[in-house]
Design an enzyme around this catalytic site. Structure first.
Site, short mmCIF file in Angstrom:
data_model
loop_
_atom_site.label_atom_id
_atom_site.label_comp_id
_atom_site.label_asym_id
_atom_site.label_seq_id
_atom_site.Cartn_x
_atom_site.Cartn_y
_atom_site.Cartn_z
CG HIS A 18 -21.17 14.89 -20.95
ND1 HIS A 18 -21.01 15.23 -19.63
CD2 HIS A 18 -20.33 15.70 -21.64
CE1 HIS A 18 -20.11 16.19 -19.52
NE2 HIS A 18 -19.67 16.50 -20.72
CE LYS A 42 -12.60 20.60 -17.97
NZ LYS A 42 -13.78 21.26 -18.53
NE ARG A 91 -22.25 23.03 -23.46
CZ ARG A 91 -21.58 23.38 -22.40
NH1 ARG A 91 -22.16 23.33 -21.23
NH2 ARG A 91 -20.33 23.76 -22.48
CB SER A 129 -19.28 18.84 -15.30
OG SER A 129 -19.51 18.06 -16.44
N1 COA Z 1 -24.39 19.14 -22.84
C1 COA Z 1 -24.19 19.75 -21.70
N2 COA Z 1 -22.97 20.09 -21.23
C2 COA Z 1 -21.93 19.78 -21.96
C3 COA Z 1 -22.06 19.13 -23.17
C4 COA Z 1 -23.35 18.79 -23.61
N3 COA Z 1 -23.56 18.17 -24.74
N4 COA Z 1 -20.84 18.96 -23.69
C5 COA Z 1 -19.98 19.52 -22.84
N5 COA Z 1 -20.64 20.00 -21.79
C6 COA Z 1 -20.03 20.73 -20.67
C7 COA Z 1 -19.49 19.83 -19.62
O1 COA Z 1 -20.45 19.59 -18.63
C8 COA Z 1 -18.31 20.64 -19.11
O2 COA Z 1 -18.74 21.57 -18.16
P1 COA Z 1 -17.74 22.33 -17.15
O3 COA Z 1 -16.92 23.28 -17.97
O4 COA Z 1 -18.66 23.00 -16.22
O5 COA Z 1 -16.90 21.27 -16.50
C9 COA Z 1 -17.82 21.38 -20.35
O6 COA Z 1 -18.94 21.44 -21.20
C10 COA Z 1 -16.73 20.67 -21.14
O7 COA Z 1 -16.69 19.32 -20.80
P2 COA Z 1 -16.39 18.01 -21.55
O8 COA Z 1 -17.07 17.91 -22.87
O9 COA Z 1 -16.60 16.92 -20.56
O10 COA Z 1 -14.86 18.04 -21.80
P3 COA Z 1 -13.84 19.09 -22.31
O11 COA Z 1 -14.38 20.11 -23.23
O12 COA Z 1 -13.15 19.54 -21.08
O13 COA Z 1 -12.92 18.08 -23.15
C11 COA Z 1 -10.96 17.39 -24.34
C12 COA Z 1 -11.80 18.53 -23.78
C13 COA Z 1 -10.63 16.36 -23.30
C14 COA Z 1 -11.70 16.73 -25.49
C15 COA Z 1 -9.68 18.08 -24.87
O14 COA Z 1 -9.14 18.89 -23.87
C16 COA Z 1 -8.63 17.08 -25.32
O15 COA Z 1 -8.72 16.51 -26.39
N6 COA Z 1 -7.61 16.86 -24.45
C17 COA Z 1 -6.50 15.95 -24.75
C18 COA Z 1 -5.22 16.74 -25.08
C19 COA Z 1 -5.31 17.24 -26.50
O16 COA Z 1 -5.18 16.49 -27.45
N7 COA Z 1 -5.53 18.57 -26.64
C20 COA Z 1 -5.73 19.20 -27.95
C21 COA Z 1 -4.47 19.75 -28.56
S1 COA Z 1 -3.66 20.91 -27.51
#
Ligand code: COA
Length: 160
Positions: A18, A42, A91, A129
């Protein structure tokens, strides 16, 4: 007009993967808001407040970065912040389909909202994560995966 973008995520917790996206985003945009999803679909290990604090400590001194939490739809948060750009890291191919779907849904919900992607640095693409939490729970060393404050907090919470 200064260019502003939002980098949203769950950040449970923030990792070097991140941080790499944040560092590159801070060079691409005049202002970057790291947006912590307070009620993602989640269950999280860290509370939203803890996730925000860990990111704040991590990005100290890194240019024009704000850290905020949001609940509800990302598109509504973007409107509230008067921001038309979402930043996400990619990724590998498996990230692509989910990211593609999310970007299109967001654009349908809020026409004009663009999502831009940066390719994650090859040194960090394998970090997630959940992997980090698993390693700490089994007594392993995560100093190469997460910033110092995160490592410390993980050890405190997991009781190592
Ligand atoms: N390098 C390494 N790991 C990464 C990464 C990177 N550049 N980017 C993401 N990851 C990993 C994280 O470590 C995490 O790992 P895990 O699955 O083991 O926990 C996973 O990828 C995803 O994490 P992260 O990027 O922190 O968040 P997310 O993908 O869960 O985020 C939101 C999603 C919050 C952006 C999305 O759900 C959202 O917008 N929610 C709000 C509600 C909404 O509007 N939804 C859309 C319409 S339904």
């Amino acid at each position: 007009m200064p260019r502003k973008a939002i980098y949203p995520g769950t950040f449970d917790p923030i990792t070097f993967g991140h941080l790499d996206v944040i560092e590159r985003g801070s060079k691409l945009f005049d202002e970057l808001i790291v947006a912590v999803a307070a009620n993602p679909h989640k269950e999280t290990f860290f509370s939203a407040k803890e996730r925000v604090e860990l990111i704040e400590e991590t990005v100290k001194g890194l240019g024009s970065i704000k850290v905020k939490s949001f609940s509800g739809l990302l598109v509504d948060f973007a409107k509230k912040e008067n921001c038309g750009l979402i930043l996400r890291g990619l990724r590998e191919m498996s990230d692509f389909s989910a990211e593609f779907q999310q970007a299109i849904v967001n654009r349908k919900l809020s026409p004009g909202l663009e999502t831009v992607f940066v390719m994650t640095n090859e040194d960090h693409f394998y970090i997630s994560s959940s992997v980090v939490k698993k390693i700490v729970s089994l007594g392993g060393n995560v100093s190469g995966f997460v910033p110092k404050p995160v490592e410390k907090m993980l050890k405190t919470k997991i009781g190592q």
